[in-house]
Design an enzyme around this catalytic site. Structure first.
Site, mmCIF file in Angstrom:
data_model
loop_
_atom_site.group_PDB
_atom_site.id
_atom_site.type_symbol
_atom_site.label_atom_id
_atom_site.label_comp_id
_atom_site.label_asym_id
_atom_site.label_seq_id
_atom_site.Cartn_x
_atom_site.Cartn_y
_atom_site.Cartn_z
ATOM 1 N N ARG A 170 -3.823 4.317 4.143
ATOM 2 C CA ARG A 170 -2.941 3.425 4.923
ATOM 3 C C ARG A 170 -2.704 4.231 6.392
ATOM 4 O O ARG A 170 -2.103 5.315 6.230
ATOM 5 C CB ARG A 170 -1.525 3.495 4.142
ATOM 6 C CG ARG A 170 -0.596 1.975 4.611
ATOM 7 C CD ARG A 170 0.414 2.083 3.476
ATOM 8 N NE ARG A 170 1.308 3.229 3.551
ATOM 9 C CZ ARG A 170 2.663 2.785 3.186
ATOM 10 N NH1 ARG A 170 3.363 1.795 2.809
ATOM 11 N NH2 ARG A 170 3.562 4.002 3.094
ATOM 12 N N THR A 189 0.556 2.061 11.796
ATOM 13 C CA THR A 189 0.661 0.553 11.761
ATOM 14 C C THR A 189 0.968 0.099 9.948
ATOM 15 O O THR A 189 1.254 -1.030 10.003
ATOM 16 C CB THR A 189 -0.909 -0.252 11.818
ATOM 17 O OG1 THR A 189 -1.801 0.452 10.728
ATOM 18 C CG2 THR A 189 -1.212 0.305 13.283
ATOM 19 N N ASP A 247 5.149 10.554 -2.397
ATOM 20 C CA ASP A 247 3.616 9.815 -2.039
ATOM 21 C C ASP A 247 3.055 10.254 -3.496
ATOM 22 O O ASP A 247 2.608 11.434 -3.674
ATOM 23 C CB ASP A 247 3.134 10.678 -1.016
ATOM 24 C CG ASP A 247 1.761 10.145 -0.696
ATOM 25 O OD1 ASP A 247 0.777 9.955 -1.605
ATOM 26 O OD2 ASP A 247 1.308 10.067 0.314
ATOM 27 N N ASP A 298 -0.111 12.342 -3.009
ATOM 28 C CA ASP A 298 -0.028 13.848 -2.995
ATOM 29 C C ASP A 298 0.790 14.380 -4.190
ATOM 30 O O ASP A 298 0.448 15.716 -4.468
ATOM 31 C CB ASP A 298 0.896 14.267 -1.797
ATOM 32 C CG ASP A 298 0.223 13.832 -0.305
ATOM 33 O OD1 ASP A 298 -1.039 13.861 -0.206
ATOM 34 O OD2 ASP A 298 1.033 13.505 0.722
#
Ligand code: PRP
Length: 218
Positions: free
Chosen positions: A104, A108, A209, A212
C-alpha cells in the site's frame, strides 16, 4: 452493516483476536495466533462448500459418504496474507496456493502490485482471498479485480480484522463476495489522528501492521 459479512462470534476467535491486539504479543506468538485463527475461520468460511456423494469402503462394509466437489485456490495477499496459508491448508490440503503481492502506497493508500503468480487455469476454482487486514479495502478489491478478470466466479474474502470503510467498499464493488473476519473495528485512522502520531488508513483500535508484527520488521 448488511450484506455477506460474517463476523465470527466463537469464543476462541474473540480470545485470540484480543491476544493479537495486545502490543506485548511478540512476533512468534503473533504468527501462531494468525495461523490458529486462519484455521478456525477456514472452518466457518467453508460451511457452504459443495460436496458430492462417494462410495467408501469401511473396515466393515461399503457405505455412502460425501467428498468435496469444488477445486480450491487460496490467494494470499503478500506479505501479511502469507501467515494465513498454513492454517487454511490444514483444513483444505487439496487447495492450490496462488500468490498476489501488493503493498500500500503510504501517501495515497492505493495498492501497488509487485507479484502475480496466478496459474493459467483458474476459472473453475472457488477462491479464498487471504489478508489479515481489510482497511480501505483497496488491496482486496485489486485482488478481486484480477481474479474476476480471469473468470473466477466464486470468491470469498477471509481476514482477521476489518474496518467498516473496507467492508463497505468491498461490498459496493463485489456484493456477491462474502467477507469472513474475526472482528470489525470502529473506523480507519484519518488526518485528524496525526496529532496522536497515528498514520492515516490504519484500522482503529486494530492491532497495528499485521505484516510487520508477523515478520518482526516493525
Ligand atoms: C496491509 C495489509 C493489507 C493492506 C490493507 O499491507 O496487510 O494487505 O495493507 O489495506 P487496504 O485495505 O487499505 O488496502 P501492507 O501494504 O502494509 O503490506 P504488507 O502486507 O507487506 O505489510
Amino acid at each position: 452493516m448488511s450484506g455477506l459479512l460474517y463476523v465470527s462470534n466463537h469464543p476462541l476467535v474473540t480470545h485470540k483476536i484480543t491476544q493479537l491486539r495486545d502490543v506485548t504479543t511478540d512476533f512468534r506468538r503473533f504468527r501462531s495466533i494468525v495461523d490458529e485463527l486462519a484455521m478456525i475461520l477456514a472452518y466457518e468460511a467453508t460451511a457452504d462448500m459443495n460436496t458430492q456423494p462417494v462410495s467408501v469402503q469401511t473396515p466393515l462394509t461399503v457405505t455412502e459418504g460425501r467428498t468435496f466437489a469444488e477445486k480450491v485456490g487460496l490467494v494470499p495477499i503478500l506479505r501479511a496474507g502469507l501467515g494465513m496459508v498454513d492454517g487454511m491448508l490444514n483444513l483444505l490440503p487439496q487447495a492450490e496456493v496462488w500468490h498476489l503481492g501488493f503493498y500500500r502506497d503510504e501517501e495515497t493508500l492505493q495498492p501497488v502490485i509487485y507479484y502475480n503468480k496466478l496459474p493459467a487455469d483458474l476459472s473453475t476454482h472457488t477462491c479464498f482471498v487471504l489478508d489479515p487486514m481489510l482497511a480501505t479495502g483497496g488491496s482486496a478489491i485489486a485482488a478481486l479485480d484480477i481474479l474476476r478478470s480471469r473468470g473466477v466466479e466464486k470468491i470469498k474474502f477471509v481476514g482477521l480484522l476489518a474496518a467498516p470503510e473496507g467492508v463497505a467498499a468491498l461490498h459496493a464493488k463485489y456484493p456477491d463476495v462474502s467477507i469472513h473476519v474475526a472482528a470489525v473495528d470502529e473506523r480507519l485512522t484519518n488526518a485528524g489522528d496525526a496529532s496522536a502520531g497515528l498514520p492515516p488508513g490504519f484500522i482503529w483500535p486494530g492491532l497495528g501492521d499485521a505484516g510487520d508484527r508477523q515478520f518482526g520488521t516493525g
